[in-house]
Design a protein around this motif. Sequence first.
Motif, PDB file in Angstrom:
ATOM      1  N   GLY A  37      -7.387   1.054   7.998  1.00 59.07           N
ATOM      2  CA  GLY A  37      -8.439   2.072   7.903  1.00 59.07           C
ATOM      3  C   GLY A  37      -7.887   3.461   8.142  1.00 59.07           C
ATOM      4  N   PHE A  38      -6.999   3.578   9.125  1.00 59.17           N
ATOM      5  CA  PHE A  38      -6.343   4.847   9.410  1.00 59.17           C
ATOM      6  C   PHE A  38      -5.607   5.367   8.171  1.00 59.17           C
ATOM      7  N   LEU A  39      -4.847   4.499   7.528  1.00 56.16           N
ATOM      8  CA  LEU A  39      -4.081   4.903   6.350  1.00 56.16           C
ATOM      9  C   LEU A  39      -4.988   5.297   5.185  1.00 56.16           C
ATOM     10  N   VAL A  40      -6.054   4.536   4.964  1.00 55.59           N
ATOM     11  CA  VAL A  40      -6.988   4.846   3.879  1.00 55.59           C
ATOM     12  C   VAL A  40      -7.641   6.206   4.111  1.00 55.59           C
ATOM     13  N   PHE A  41      -8.163   6.416   5.329  1.00 57.34           N
ATOM     14  CA  PHE A  41      -8.801   7.707   5.628  1.00 57.34           C
ATOM     15  C   PHE A  41      -7.802   8.859   5.546  1.00 57.34           C
ATOM     16  N   THR A  42      -6.565   8.622   5.976  1.00 57.06           N
ATOM     17  CA  THR A  42      -5.546   9.671   5.908  1.00 57.06           C
ATOM     18  C   THR A  42      -5.265  10.066   4.465  1.00 57.06           C
ATOM     19  N   ILE A  43      -5.077   9.091   3.608  1.00 62.78           N
ATOM     20  CA  ILE A  43      -4.793   9.374   2.197  1.00 62.78           C
ATOM     21  C   ILE A  43      -5.962  10.112   1.545  1.00 62.78           C
ATOM     22  N   ILE A  44      -7.174   9.635   1.798  1.00 66.75           N
ATOM     23  CA  ILE A  44      -8.352  10.304   1.221  1.00 66.75           C
ATOM     24  C   ILE A  44      -8.465  11.728   1.743  1.00 66.75           C
ATOM     25  N   SER A  45      -8.302  11.899   3.059  1.00 64.66           N
ATOM     26  CA  SER A  45      -8.429  13.219   3.664  1.00 64.66           C
ATOM     27  C   SER A  45      -7.401  14.194   3.098  1.00 64.66           C
ATOM     28  N   MET A  46      -6.159  13.772   3.035  1.00 65.45           N
ATOM     29  CA  MET A  46      -5.106  14.653   2.512  1.00 65.45           C
ATOM     30  C   MET A  46      -5.317  14.955   1.028  1.00 65.45           C
ATOM     31  N   GLY A  47      -5.728  13.959   0.271  1.00 58.36           N
ATOM     32  CA  GLY A  47      -5.981  14.172  -1.153  1.00 58.36           C
ATOM     33  C   GLY A  47      -7.111  15.158  -1.392  1.00 58.36           C
ATOM     34  N   LEU A  48      -8.188  15.008  -0.623  1.00 54.20           N
ATOM     35  CA  LEU A  48      -9.312  15.936  -0.763  1.00 54.20           C
ATOM     36  C   LEU A  48      -8.943  17.338  -0.300  1.00 54.20           C
ATOM     37  N   LEU A  49      -8.151  17.424   0.766  1.00 55.64           N
ATOM     38  CA  LEU A  49      -7.677  18.739   1.217  1.00 55.64           C
ATOM     39  C   LEU A  49      -6.852  19.406   0.126  1.00 55.64           C
ATOM     40  N   ALA A  50      -5.959  18.663  -0.489  1.00 54.28           N
ATOM     41  CA  ALA A  50      -5.141  19.209  -1.577  1.00 54.28           C
ATOM     42  C   ALA A  50      -6.018  19.673  -2.735  1.00 54.28           C
ATOM     43  N   LYS A  51      -7.034  18.893  -3.064  1.00 52.46           N
ATOM     44  CA  LYS A  51      -7.955  19.270  -4.147  1.00 52.46           C
ATOM     45  C   LYS A  51      -8.704  20.553  -3.800  1.00 52.46           C
ATOM     46  N   ALA A  52      -9.183  20.653  -2.552  1.00 51.12           N
ATOM     47  CA  ALA A  52      -9.950  21.835  -2.147  1.00 51.12           C
ATOM     48  C   ALA A  52      -9.095  23.098  -2.165  1.00 51.12           C
ATOM     49  N   THR A  53      -7.813  22.961  -1.852  1.00 47.75           N
ATOM     50  CA  THR A  53      -6.951  24.150  -1.806  1.00 47.75           C
ATOM     51  C   THR A  53      -6.561  24.666  -3.190  1.00 47.75           C
ATOM     52  N   GLN A  54      -6.978  23.968  -4.229  1.00 44.77           N
ATOM     53  CA  GLN A  54      -6.719  24.492  -5.570  1.00 44.77           C
ATOM     54  C   GLN A  54      -7.513  25.760  -5.837  1.00 44.77           C
TER      55      GLN A  54
END
Length: 107
Positions: A37-54
């Motif tokens: 669960g930690f890994l799944v949430f981490t990947i989603i969180s980082m991916g969404l952060l990267a998307k938002a910073t576009q």
Amino acid sequence: MNWIILIVAGFCEVGFTYCLGRAKSVEGLAWWGWIAGFLVFTIISMGLLAKATQSLPIGTAYAVWTGIGAVGTVLVGILFFHEPATFWRLFFIFTLISSIIGLKIVS
């Protein structure tokens, strides 16, 4: 739309810290489940952060993401892990929330 993505990314950060907190109190397969669960949430969180910073400034986006994670993690700690809810902890959480709102207003 990118502000919504950033907020969801912040909540996912709270999700991965919650999983990490649960993982420290179990063993065996339960530990692996919380780490997954930690890994799944981490990947989603980082991916969404990267998307938002576009489209959002990286400094503002990172500060907001980290702030949501910090406030959420402290609240999860108080509500689920029985950490102390002292006046000063709550006061500084409030000032952190005020700072996040201020960054949103000026960005």
